[in-house]
Design a protein around this motif. Structure first.
Motif, PDB file in Angstrom:
ATOM      1  N   PHE A   1      28.787  48.461  36.327  1.00 20.52           N
ATOM      2  CA  PHE A   1      27.667  49.137  35.557  1.00 20.52           C
ATOM      3  C   PHE A   1      26.442  48.771  36.468  1.00 20.52           C
ATOM      4  O   PHE A   1      26.817  47.936  37.277  1.00 20.52           O
ATOM      5  CB  PHE A   1      27.996  47.988  34.281  1.00 20.52           C
ATOM      6  N   ARG A   2      25.736  49.037  36.020  1.00 20.30           N
ATOM      7  CA  ARG A   2      24.005  48.304  36.857  1.00 20.30           C
ATOM      8  C   ARG A   2      22.782  48.350  35.428  1.00 20.30           C
ATOM      9  O   ARG A   2      23.026  49.190  34.199  1.00 20.30           O
ATOM     10  CB  ARG A   2      23.528  49.907  37.643  1.00 20.30           C
TER      11      ARG A   2
ATOM     12  N   TYR B   1      23.705  45.292  39.777  1.00 17.34           N
ATOM     13  CA  TYR B   1      24.837  45.784  39.521  1.00 17.34           C
ATOM     14  C   TYR B   1      25.855  44.587  39.268  1.00 17.34           C
ATOM     15  O   TYR B   1      26.136  44.038  40.197  1.00 17.34           O
ATOM     16  CB  TYR B   1      25.431  46.768  40.978  1.00 17.34           C
ATOM     17  N   TYR B   2      26.339  45.221  38.551  1.00 22.12           N
ATOM     18  CA  TYR B   2      27.943  43.977  38.250  1.00 22.12           C
ATOM     19  C   TYR B   2      29.514  44.969  38.048  1.00 22.12           C
ATOM     20  O   TYR B   2      28.985  46.097  37.586  1.00 22.12           O
ATOM     21  CB  TYR B   2      27.555  43.738  36.171  1.00 22.12           C
TER      22      TYR B   2
ATOM     23  N   ALA C   1      31.114  39.799  42.852  1.00 19.89           N
ATOM     24  CA  ALA C   1      30.967  40.750  43.142  1.00 19.89           C
ATOM     25  C   ALA C   1      29.590  40.530  44.721  1.00 19.89           C
ATOM     26  O   ALA C   1      28.942  39.836  44.000  1.00 19.89           O
ATOM     27  CB  ALA C   1      29.823  42.110  41.887  1.00 19.89           C
ATOM     28  N   TYR C   2      30.225  41.274  45.452  1.00 12.15           N
ATOM     29  CA  TYR C   2      28.585  40.970  46.118  1.00 12.15           C
ATOM     30  C   TYR C   2      28.919  42.249  47.168  1.00 12.15           C
ATOM     31  O   TYR C   2      29.094  43.302  47.016  1.00 12.15           O
ATOM     32  CB  TYR C   2      29.472  40.312  47.237  1.00 12.15           C
ATOM     33  N   GLY C   3      27.670  42.546  48.024  1.00 10.43           N
ATOM     34  CA  GLY C   3      27.658  43.764  49.145  1.00 10.43           C
ATOM     35  C   GLY C   3      26.204  44.328  48.698  1.00 10.43           C
ATOM     36  O   GLY C   3      25.780  45.083  49.744  1.00 10.43           O
TER      37      GLY C   3
ATOM     38  N   TRP D   1      33.009  39.324  33.568  1.00 12.53           N
ATOM     39  CA  TRP D   1      32.110  39.685  34.333  1.00 12.53           C
ATOM     40  C   TRP D   1      31.645  39.483  35.274  1.00 12.53           C
ATOM     41  O   TRP D   1      32.091  37.832  35.251  1.00 12.53           O
ATOM     42  CB  TRP D   1      30.413  40.054  33.065  1.00 12.53           C
ATOM     43  N   GLY D   2      31.139  39.672  36.556  1.00 11.64           N
ATOM     44  CA  GLY D   2      30.521  39.498  37.927  1.00 11.64           C
ATOM     45  C   GLY D   2      29.288  39.054  37.327  1.00 11.64           C
ATOM     46  O   GLY D   2      28.246  39.035  36.631  1.00 11.64           O
ATOM     47  N   GLN D   3      28.230  37.852  38.129  1.00 15.32           N
ATOM     48  CA  GLN D   3      27.583  37.942  38.323  1.00 15.32           C
ATOM     49  C   GLN D   3      26.459  38.558  39.006  1.00 15.32           C
ATOM     50  O   GLN D   3      24.980  38.915  38.936  1.00 15.32           O
ATOM     51  CB  GLN D   3      27.150  36.462  39.659  1.00 15.32           C
TER      52      GLN D   3
END
Length: 118
Positions: free
Chosen positions: A36-37, A93-94, A5-7, A108-110
């Protein structure tokens, strides 16, 4: 499936950000992608999800009409466009993926930080 995840970033209230999540590995086995957050001191909460092949989208009430989830299957990438950001949207945010509707999200992303200043 591996997710990145990025941005995220710092934005003023009322502004916007677009988060991206790129999947690699056994992406064909993924049923949907969710965002998710987790805000400081709070539990992780569902934000939005999109079913890869059908394009069905689901949103938490708190972000409906402000956030838009989308995907580019060719790029194995999901997006979360966040408009009209509020300070209460501040969180990590994931992105996550799962292989079927009734299975838990198991990839899951980081996480990417979003900070909304007032």
């Amino acid at each position: 499936v591996q997710l990145q995840a990025y941005g995220g970033g710092l934005v003023q209230a009322g502004g916007f950000l677009r988060l991206s999540c790129t999947a690699s590995g056994r992406t064909f086995s993924s049923y949907d992608m969710g965002w998710f957050r987790q805000a400081p001191g709070k539990e992780r909460e569902f934000v939005a999800s999109i079913v890869w092949r059908r394009g069905s989208r689901y949103y938490a009430d708190s972000v409906k009409d402000r956030f838009t989830i989308s995907s580019d299957i060719a790029k194995n990438t999901g997006y979360l466009r966040m408009n009209s950001l509020k300070p209460e949207d501040t969180a990590v945010y994931y992105c996550a993926a799962r292989s079927a509707l009734r299975r838990p999200y198991d990839a899951w992303g980081q996480g990417t930080h979003v900070t909304v200043s007032s």
